[in-house]
Design a protein around this motif. Structure first.
Motif, mmCIF file in Angstrom:
data_model
loop_
_atom_site.group_PDB
_atom_site.id
_atom_site.type_symbol
_atom_site.label_atom_id
_atom_site.label_comp_id
_atom_site.label_asym_id
_atom_site.label_seq_id
_atom_site.Cartn_x
_atom_site.Cartn_y
_atom_site.Cartn_z
ATOM 1 N N MET A 1 0.849 -1.180 0.000
ATOM 2 C CA MET A 1 0.000 0.000 0.000
ATOM 3 C C MET A 1 0.894 1.242 0.000
ATOM 4 S SD MET A 1 -3.046 1.151 2.624
ATOM 5 C CE MET A 1 -4.037 -0.272 2.206
ATOM 6 N N VAL A 2 0.735 2.069 -1.018
ATOM 7 C CA VAL A 2 1.519 3.300 -1.158
ATOM 8 C C VAL A 2 0.551 4.471 -1.032
ATOM 9 C CG1 VAL A 2 3.125 4.597 -2.600
ATOM 10 C CG2 VAL A 2 3.090 2.093 -2.729
ATOM 11 N N VAL A 3 0.625 5.197 0.081
ATOM 12 C CA VAL A 3 -0.343 6.244 0.379
ATOM 13 C C VAL A 3 0.323 7.610 0.356
ATOM 14 C CG1 VAL A 3 -2.032 7.092 2.058
ATOM 15 C CG2 VAL A 3 -1.649 4.628 1.806
ATOM 16 N N HIS A 4 -0.194 8.491 -0.490
ATOM 17 C CA HIS A 4 0.250 9.887 -0.556
ATOM 18 C C HIS A 4 1.768 9.981 -0.768
ATOM 19 C CE1 HIS A 4 -0.588 14.075 -0.255
ATOM 20 N NE2 HIS A 4 -0.095 14.267 0.942
ATOM 21 N N PRO A 5 2.300 9.348 -1.818
ATOM 22 C CA PRO A 5 3.750 9.368 -2.048
ATOM 23 C C PRO A 5 4.225 10.725 -2.548
ATOM 24 C CG PRO A 5 2.646 8.301 -3.883
ATOM 25 C CD PRO A 5 1.587 8.592 -2.859
ATOM 26 N N ARG A 6 5.202 11.265 -1.854
ATOM 27 C CA ARG A 6 5.711 12.591 -2.222
ATOM 28 C C ARG A 6 7.233 12.533 -2.325
ATOM 29 N NH1 ARG A 6 2.873 17.011 1.514
ATOM 30 N NH2 ARG A 6 3.417 18.310 -0.268
ATOM 31 N N GLU A 7 7.737 12.785 -3.525
ATOM 32 C CA GLU A 7 9.173 12.869 -3.775
ATOM 33 C C GLU A 7 9.915 11.621 -3.293
ATOM 34 O OE1 GLU A 7 10.442 16.503 -1.981
ATOM 35 O OE2 GLU A 7 9.332 17.757 -3.378
ATOM 36 N N LEU A 8 9.391 10.469 -3.643
ATOM 37 C CA LEU A 8 10.099 9.237 -3.302
ATOM 38 C C LEU A 8 11.381 9.148 -4.132
ATOM 39 C CD1 LEU A 8 7.236 6.566 -3.119
ATOM 40 C CD2 LEU A 8 8.401 7.712 -1.222
ATOM 41 N N PRO A 9 12.475 8.651 -3.536
ATOM 42 C CA PRO A 9 13.735 8.515 -4.278
ATOM 43 C C PRO A 9 13.581 7.590 -5.479
ATOM 44 C CG PRO A 9 14.083 8.247 -1.913
ATOM 45 C CD PRO A 9 12.595 8.254 -2.125
ATOM 46 N N ALA A 10 14.444 7.789 -6.468
ATOM 47 C CA ALA A 10 14.360 7.018 -7.708
ATOM 48 C C ALA A 10 14.465 5.528 -7.454
ATOM 49 C CB ALA A 10 15.451 7.476 -8.674
ATOM 50 N N ARG A 11 15.356 5.123 -6.550
ATOM 51 C CA ARG A 11 15.516 3.677 -6.358
ATOM 52 C C ARG A 11 14.335 3.076 -5.588
ATOM 53 N NH1 ARG A 11 20.206 1.609 -2.324
ATOM 54 N NH2 ARG A 11 19.480 2.463 -0.352
ATOM 55 N N THR A 12 13.616 3.887 -4.811
ATOM 56 C CA THR A 12 12.398 3.398 -4.173
ATOM 57 C C THR A 12 11.306 3.174 -5.216
ATOM 58 O OG1 THR A 12 12.917 4.506 -2.095
ATOM 59 C CG2 THR A 12 10.623 3.898 -2.451
ATOM 60 N N LEU A 13 11.178 4.118 -6.150
ATOM 61 C CA LEU A 13 10.220 3.955 -7.240
ATOM 62 C C LEU A 13 10.563 2.718 -8.069
ATOM 63 C CD1 LEU A 13 9.923 7.669 -8.396
ATOM 64 C CD2 LEU A 13 8.224 6.359 -7.110
ATOM 65 N N TYR A 14 11.847 2.502 -8.301
ATOM 66 C CA TYR A 14 12.288 1.323 -9.044
ATOM 67 C C TYR A 14 11.925 0.051 -8.282
ATOM 68 C CZ TYR A 14 15.392 -2.001 -11.381
ATOM 69 O OH TYR A 14 15.893 -3.094 -12.058
ATOM 70 N N ALA A 15 12.117 0.064 -6.972
ATOM 71 C CA ALA A 15 11.787 -1.111 -6.152
ATOM 72 C C ALA A 15 10.295 -1.413 -6.208
ATOM 73 C CB ALA A 15 12.234 -0.882 -4.707
ATOM 74 N N ILE A 16 9.459 -0.366 -6.173
ATOM 75 C CA ILE A 16 8.014 -0.560 -6.272
ATOM 76 C C ILE A 16 7.661 -1.159 -7.628
ATOM 77 C CG2 ILE A 16 5.782 0.624 -6.345
ATOM 78 C CD1 ILE A 16 6.973 2.691 -4.381
ATOM 79 N N ALA B 1 -0.320 -3.881 -5.773
ATOM 80 C CA ALA B 1 -0.130 -2.597 -5.088
ATOM 81 C C ALA B 1 -1.429 -1.805 -5.069
ATOM 82 C CB ALA B 1 0.966 -1.786 -5.789
ATOM 83 N N LEU B 2 -1.707 -1.201 -3.924
ATOM 84 C CA LEU B 2 -2.775 -0.215 -3.793
ATOM 85 C C LEU B 2 -2.096 1.141 -3.685
ATOM 86 C CD1 LEU B 2 -5.064 -1.950 -1.144
ATOM 87 C CD2 LEU B 2 -5.641 -1.547 -3.532
ATOM 88 N N VAL B 3 -2.346 2.005 -4.650
ATOM 89 C CA VAL B 3 -1.653 3.286 -4.707
ATOM 90 C C VAL B 3 -2.673 4.421 -4.596
ATOM 91 C CG1 VAL B 3 -0.141 4.768 -6.072
ATOM 92 C CG2 VAL B 3 0.148 2.283 -6.151
ATOM 93 N N PHE B 4 -2.444 5.326 -3.661
ATOM 94 C CA PHE B 4 -3.329 6.466 -3.437
ATOM 95 C C PHE B 4 -2.555 7.758 -3.709
ATOM 96 C CE2 PHE B 4 -4.844 2.968 -0.933
ATOM 97 C CZ PHE B 4 -6.224 3.032 -1.002
ATOM 98 N N VAL B 5 -2.859 8.402 -4.830
ATOM 99 C CA VAL B 5 -2.246 9.697 -5.163
ATOM 100 C C VAL B 5 -3.335 10.761 -5.141
ATOM 101 C CG1 VAL B 5 -0.292 8.786 -6.460
ATOM 102 C CG2 VAL B 5 -2.469 9.132 -7.626
ATOM 103 N N ASP B 6 -2.935 11.999 -4.991
ATOM 104 C CA ASP B 6 -3.907 13.026 -4.656
ATOM 105 C C ASP B 6 -3.452 14.391 -5.157
ATOM 106 O OD1 ASP B 6 -5.918 14.499 -3.343
ATOM 107 O OD2 ASP B 6 -5.850 13.166 -1.617
ATOM 108 N N PRO B 7 -4.291 15.108 -5.921
ATOM 109 C CA PRO B 7 -3.926 16.476 -6.314
ATOM 110 C C PRO B 7 -4.033 17.459 -5.147
ATOM 111 C CG PRO B 7 -6.124 15.965 -7.094
ATOM 112 C CD PRO B 7 -5.583 14.694 -6.488
ATOM 113 N N HIS B 8 -4.842 17.115 -4.159
ATOM 114 C CA HIS B 8 -5.010 17.987 -2.988
ATOM 115 C C HIS B 8 -5.519 17.159 -1.810
ATOM 116 C CE1 HIS B 8 -6.010 21.154 -0.280
ATOM 117 N NE2 HIS B 8 -7.311 21.084 -0.477
ATOM 118 N N ALA B 9 -4.601 16.809 -0.900
ATOM 119 C CA ALA B 9 -4.986 16.092 0.308
ATOM 120 C C ALA B 9 -5.456 17.117 1.336
ATOM 121 C CB ALA B 9 -3.808 15.285 0.845
#
Length: 204
Positions: A23-38, A48-56
């Motif tokens: 579960m990836v909730v409200h991801p902000r500026e995750l490092p490149a290698r973390t994004l690669y790992a995901i 994966a359950l991914v929650f992104v938001d234009p305005h939390a």
């Protein structure tokens, strides 16, 4: 078993193989290698359950820079694009049919009005044939983001939650600091399109 990127370390090189659902909730500026790992986790069959938001909206009530700057959004644009979907930047979904009624104004001028940015979604808005929503009666969303498929990605996007056709894309700046439900309603113009608020992705 729970594996929390925020609690352990934002800079993660590998998602452990024993994890079934991430579960990836409200991801902000995750490092490149973390994004690669995901990405590698998903490519090897992980879910994966991914929650992104234009305005939390919750960010505005917490101490910190977000409340002052209005930088309350989250996204993983490069990774989502690779997965065949994008979050529409700077826009939230307004729905005349699903709008929740709120009290707006002050003093003697308080009135009940349908707030386009706060939605109560039920019935046709929910994909009841999907196991995730089979038992759901209604879902409330505030300042919900809009998802669109990326053309030619080869990934199938199945809408899980959608607005009615009486929907409009709203500039997120109109709801950040001092939202005016009356003004939003008076300026409403339906786009005639059902906007996707949540989706299931399948593909290579």
């Amino acid at each position: 078993q729970q594996f929390d990127l925020q609690r352990i370390d934002r800079d993660v090189a590998v998602i452990p193989e024993k994890i079934d659902v991430l579960m990836v909730v409200h991801p902000r500026e995750l490092p490149a290698r973390t994004l690669y790992a995901i990405d590698q986790f998903v490519l090897r069959g992980g879910r994966a359950l991914v929650f992104v938001d234009p305005h939390a909206e919750g960010e505005m009530g917490r101490p910190g820079p977000a409340a002052q700057t209005g930088q309350t959004g989250s996204d993983m644009p490069e990774l989502l694009k690779a997965w065949g979907v994008e979050l529409v930047q700077g826009r939230i979904a307004g729905d005349r049919q699903a709008a929740r009624r709120v009290s707006a104004g002050a003093g003697q001028r308080v009135q009940a009005v349908d707030y386009l940015a706060w939605l109560s979604l039920r019935d046709a808005a929910l994909a009841k044939g999907d196991v995730l929503l089979a038992d759901a009666q209604s879902i409330n969303m505030q300042s919900a983001g809009i998802l669109r498929p990326v053309t030619g990605s080869g990934v199938a996007l199945t809408p899980l939650i959608r607005t009615s056709e009486q929907a409009q894309e709203i500039d997120v700046e109109k709801v950040k600091f001092a939202p005016d439900p009356v003004a939003l309603l008076s300026g409403f113009k339906s786009g005639g399109e059902r906007l996707v608020l949540a989706a299931r992705l399948r593909g290579p």
